[in-house]
Scaffold this motif. Sequence first.
Motif, PDB file in Angstrom:
ATOM      1  N   SER A   1      13.103  -2.663   8.161  1.00 35.88           N
ATOM      2  CA  SER A   1      11.843  -1.620   8.569  1.00 35.88           C
ATOM      3  C   SER A   1      12.100  -0.832   9.711  1.00 35.88           C
ATOM      4  O   SER A   1      12.451  -1.155  10.498  1.00 35.88           O
ATOM      5  CB  SER A   1      10.624  -2.983   8.636  1.00 35.88           C
ATOM      6  OG  SER A   1       9.644  -2.088   8.328  1.00 35.88           O
ATOM      7  N   PHE A   2      11.126  -0.635   9.203  1.00 39.29           N
ATOM      8  CA  PHE A   2      11.172   0.903  10.593  1.00 39.29           C
ATOM      9  C   PHE A   2       8.841   0.431  11.283  1.00 39.29           C
ATOM     10  O   PHE A   2       8.915   0.914  12.297  1.00 39.29           O
ATOM     11  CB  PHE A   2      10.442   2.149  10.408  1.00 39.29           C
ATOM     12  CG  PHE A   2      12.249   2.768  10.455  1.00 39.29           C
ATOM     13  CD1 PHE A   2      12.702   3.821  11.484  1.00 39.29           C
ATOM     14  CD2 PHE A   2      13.008   2.784   8.933  1.00 39.29           C
ATOM     15  CE1 PHE A   2      14.166   4.527  11.898  1.00 39.29           C
ATOM     16  CE2 PHE A   2      13.767   3.431   8.650  1.00 39.29           C
ATOM     17  CZ  PHE A   2      14.385   4.175   9.254  1.00 39.29           C
TER      18      PHE A   2
ATOM     19  N   GLY B   1       0.682  -9.122  11.945  1.00 37.78           N
ATOM     20  CA  GLY B   1       2.087  -8.170  12.981  1.00 37.78           C
ATOM     21  C   GLY B   1       1.062  -6.973  12.587  1.00 37.78           C
ATOM     22  O   GLY B   1       2.612  -6.716  12.365  1.00 37.78           O
ATOM     23  N   ASP B   2       0.117  -6.782  12.800  1.00 34.52           N
ATOM     24  CA  ASP B   2       0.143  -5.200  12.673  1.00 34.52           C
ATOM     25  C   ASP B   2      -0.255  -4.166  13.621  1.00 34.52           C
ATOM     26  O   ASP B   2      -0.342  -4.507  14.478  1.00 34.52           O
ATOM     27  CB  ASP B   2      -1.685  -4.908  11.679  1.00 34.52           C
ATOM     28  CG  ASP B   2      -1.276  -3.405  11.657  1.00 34.52           C
ATOM     29  OD1 ASP B   2      -0.741  -2.974  11.498  1.00 34.52           O
ATOM     30  OD2 ASP B   2      -2.909  -3.649  10.890  1.00 34.52           O
ATOM     31  N   THR B   3       0.777  -3.430  14.033  1.00 33.84           N
ATOM     32  CA  THR B   3       1.312  -2.466  14.965  1.00 33.84           C
ATOM     33  C   THR B   3      -0.048  -1.700  15.429  1.00 33.84           C
ATOM     34  O   THR B   3      -1.225  -1.554  14.473  1.00 33.84           O
ATOM     35  CB  THR B   3       2.305  -1.464  15.033  1.00 33.84           C
ATOM     36  OG1 THR B   3       1.914  -1.016  13.434  1.00 33.84           O
ATOM     37  CG2 THR B   3       3.639  -2.092  14.776  1.00 33.84           C
ATOM     38  N   THR B   4      -0.394  -1.347  16.925  1.00 36.88           N
ATOM     39  CA  THR B   4      -1.235  -1.054  17.309  1.00 36.88           C
ATOM     40  C   THR B   4      -1.553   0.446  17.133  1.00 36.88           C
ATOM     41  O   THR B   4      -2.293   1.053  18.291  1.00 36.88           O
ATOM     42  CB  THR B   4      -2.301  -2.134  17.904  1.00 36.88           C
ATOM     43  OG1 THR B   4      -1.860  -1.952  19.432  1.00 36.88           O
ATOM     44  CG2 THR B   4      -2.403  -3.134  17.514  1.00 36.88           C
TER      45      THR B   4
ATOM     46  N   GLY C   1       6.339   1.702  14.581  1.00 36.79           N
ATOM     47  CA  GLY C   1       4.581   1.149  13.948  1.00 36.79           C
ATOM     48  C   GLY C   1       4.777   2.206  13.282  1.00 36.79           C
ATOM     49  O   GLY C   1       3.307   3.470  12.640  1.00 36.79           O
ATOM     50  N   PHE C   2       5.549   2.142  12.070  1.00 34.71           N
ATOM     51  CA  PHE C   2       5.493   2.665  10.885  1.00 34.71           C
ATOM     52  C   PHE C   2       5.091   1.162   9.227  1.00 34.71           C
ATOM     53  O   PHE C   2       4.980   1.593   8.291  1.00 34.71           O
ATOM     54  CB  PHE C   2       7.109   2.660   9.969  1.00 34.71           C
ATOM     55  CG  PHE C   2       7.389   4.556  10.348  1.00 34.71           C
ATOM     56  CD1 PHE C   2       6.413   5.115  11.532  1.00 34.71           C
ATOM     57  CD2 PHE C   2       8.214   5.086   9.223  1.00 34.71           C
ATOM     58  CE1 PHE C   2       7.315   6.414  11.286  1.00 34.71           C
ATOM     59  CE2 PHE C   2       8.501   6.407  10.134  1.00 34.71           C
ATOM     60  CZ  PHE C   2       8.395   7.022  11.037  1.00 34.71           C
TER      61      PHE C   2
ATOM     62  N   GLY D   1       1.026  -1.386   0.134  1.00 38.00           N
ATOM     63  CA  GLY D   1       0.513   0.409  -0.058  1.00 38.00           C
ATOM     64  C   GLY D   1       0.671   1.525  -0.379  1.00 38.00           C
ATOM     65  O   GLY D   1       2.436   0.936   0.357  1.00 38.00           O
ATOM     66  N   ALA D   2       0.336   2.430  -0.627  1.00 31.85           N
ATOM     67  CA  ALA D   2       1.108   4.056  -0.698  1.00 31.85           C
ATOM     68  C   ALA D   2       1.244   4.033   1.316  1.00 31.85           C
ATOM     69  O   ALA D   2       0.019   3.827   1.603  1.00 31.85           O
ATOM     70  CB  ALA D   2       0.137   4.504  -0.672  1.00 31.85           C
ATOM     71  N   SER D   3       1.577   4.754   1.300  1.00 37.72           N
ATOM     72  CA  SER D   3       1.836   5.339   2.831  1.00 37.72           C
ATOM     73  C   SER D   3       0.767   5.613   3.005  1.00 37.72           C
ATOM     74  O   SER D   3      -0.505   7.057   2.183  1.00 37.72           O
ATOM     75  CB  SER D   3       2.898   6.637   3.497  1.00 37.72           C
ATOM     76  OG  SER D   3       2.608   6.704   4.047  1.00 37.72           O
ATOM     77  N   ASN D   4      -0.031   5.391   4.359  1.00 37.41           N
ATOM     78  CA  ASN D   4      -1.464   6.159   4.480  1.00 37.41           C
ATOM     79  C   ASN D   4      -1.470   8.011   4.920  1.00 37.41           C
ATOM     80  O   ASN D   4      -2.778   8.396   4.389  1.00 37.41           O
ATOM     81  CB  ASN D   4      -2.058   5.296   5.693  1.00 37.41           C
ATOM     82  CG  ASN D   4      -0.507   5.523   6.905  1.00 37.41           C
ATOM     83  OD1 ASN D   4       0.100   6.586   6.382  1.00 37.41           O
ATOM     84  ND2 ASN D   4      -1.073   4.811   7.973  1.00 37.41           N
TER      85      ASN D   4
END
Lengths: 432, 432
Positions: free
Chosen positions: B273-274, B97-100, B279-280, A316-319
Amino acid sequence: MSITQNLTLSISSSSSAFLAPSNFNSRSQVSLQAKSPSICKCIATPQEVETAYKTRVSRNENLGKLQAGYLFPEIGRRKSAHLLKYPDAKIISLGIGDTTEPIPEVISSALAKKSLALSTLEGYSGYGAEQGEKPLRSAIASTFYPDLGIEDDDIFVSDGAKCDISRLQIVFGSNVKMAVQDPSYPAYVDSSVIMGQTGLYQKDVQKFANIEYMKCSPENATREQLVQLVRYAKDNGSIIIHDSAYAMYMSGDNPRSIFEIPGAKEVAIETSSFSKYAGFTGVRLGWSVVPKELLFSDGFPVAKDFNRIVSTCFNGASNISQAGGLACLSPEGLKAMRGVIGYYKENTNIIMETFDSLGFKVYGGKNAPYVWVHFPGQSSWDVFSEILEKTHVVTTPGSGFGPGGEGFVRVSAFGHRENVLEACRRFKELYK
Amino acid sequence: MSITQNLTLSISSSSSAFLAPSNFNSRSQVSLQAKSPSICKCIATPQEVETAYKTRVSRNENLGKLQAGYLFPEIGRRKSAHLLKYPDAKIISLGIGDTTEPIPEVISSALAKKSLALSTLEGYSGYGAEQGEKPLRSAIASTFYPDLGIEDDDIFVSDGAKCDISRLQIVFGSNVKMAVQDPSYPAYVDSSVIMGQTGLYQKDVQKFANIEYMKCSPENATREQLVQLVRYAKDNGSIIIHDSAYAMYMSGDNPRSIFEIPGAKEVAIETSSFSKYAGFTGVRLGWSVVPKELLFSDGFPVAKDFNRIVSTCFNGASNISQAGGLACLSPEGLKAMRGVIGYYKENTNIIMETFDSLGFKVYGGKNAPYVWVHFPGQSSWDVFSEILEKTHVVTTPGSGFGPGGEGFVRVSAFGHRENVLEACRRFKELYK
């Protein structure tokens, strides 16, 4: 002895992947050991130092076919070299189509608002849909394709058209033959080479084998010609990739989208971008339209495979960029973008008039912010170098876009007004 | 009749590219017309409606090899289906693994500041270097690779590790054989399939032909094992892709980078990755390290080809995201990131202890925020479905990461504390 027996790795540690020569066979080492690496005695090229360790992985032969660097970094290198030679020169860049005017505040404030929201519990979001956020897909469909039957889920939001061109090439793979406008945006030809669709570069004709170069005349394409193109594709079962990144610059009756042409949804994909409308060249936001009506020969929808590639090779593109894109398509955002586009179009007119007054034949400039100046019988790179040397203005050699561009230099109208005016003064001095 | 004769296109209009079947020959239409498309009478699948127009472009056979959807979108679909079935269920996602947790303010304020600067003459920037901005490349090198001999220009900034994995596969092309940890992040296997490196999927063993699956034991990998891996690559001429996206989660003596292992620069690439530090996941920022010491069998540097791919298939990470990345690596940013990481590590401990107390064997959790729970003899997807059905908690079936993950379920520790605690209460209820 296999890798499995050799190593005990952990399921919880970071992933690793191995790449080995294609004749690699971990069950029997014979094939590897039988093929001892040959020591290269050549010391002419720095990367082939005799003592340097080399892996046994062969270079991808398709990358070996590519010529020099990608066009625009190559121009950047020449610009840097020029600056070394003339450290005090006031260089003006009218080469790569890089926007120069600030992002309108109605858009930048949306970017900033989203940025700050990400540090709140309510405003935070992580991974989004790889295809883009629904409100943005919907806004793109209704803004750029009203009444054309393009639905929200035909829109795939991207980090720019250039990136999507490669993803589209991955969808089609090596087993297609490409025909390309000549001259053309170089990413089309290069990505075709990279995917293995072509033969070797043929220096004598400046073309890759197994690409069809469709030589273009200097006149503008008309709606009628796009109708012919769609009919041709339909008769022959081809797929058209239509790049509409400058649609908002177009004037007159010219179609802004290929989907204005009846039947195009069954034969065409369109790529586009916010770069040249909102100054998003650095922010990175674009989209592709892959209609569900477009089918491979076996009836499988191209959009399904593109969706798989977008899901697997992209995240995805940056939010933040997407929040900016949504602001672009608000009534205020659209008005602001039209203001920026109008500014660059005035630059275009200034450049057109300058070369026209100097007796050059100029082409383009009406439907995109680029002016093609004809130097009959001359080499594009020679003219590029002469202009750079004598005026410190960076242009783009037409031949960089394909052999059909030979004899032309492309002057970009992206620039601050005072720089465009100053460049034109220098052109007048050089060619008076 | 050739396309060239058929159409007169303009050099100033948007670019178009044609894709045709590989047997396409515009000089002689015979080959196309001789092969009339067969009409499919099957009406079972909606995409093969008899009346629908089909192009003559064949589907890329490599994409046809892929199994179902990419893992995480597939889990998303099952979650949506569950929500349709139980509209009032309070679903807790411990799957992907999605940051919250919100982005720390020191970082989000840098994102916002850059956003606003883009609307000023002084602060505006357009296209950046495709490899990333110099200060960021330099900060990554000095923060993550101090004293390891990794130089600024070995760092390639990206829009995320997942995207770089595909770009790396494009560099190597179809003519390599991949060995992959099993279980593994699914983008590795899928991108290998897409690039044509593999054979067909073999349902009986849940593996693709021509990929070497390196089955991993549940124990953690050690520094010594990474030393062995590098030695193995060196002895055999292989190239290692090392994914260090969780390096900052690691504890003890485990190497944070493969370049801590002597000699690795000649055989390894690292992606990172960041996403999981700052949380990027939605902001999109990562990097790859391709040391200039890494050479193909002919002595050509891999970094040169990666640079060509990055320049041609990519246009750099968003300049806003890059400004955020630079803030991440300031002393305040690093401190803030360590705080976020510490929070997720506490979550990990809570999940570990829960399953441990219920008598399950749990693995992982020490060097990455994922807990692997063993359900011996059971199907991962069955356990996934049972947990979702009975607790409304989304996990990830271990087998989604490869056949070596069968019998495991992976529980992610990314979540708000109260959700993690609530999920653990439900697990205790289910397995009491």
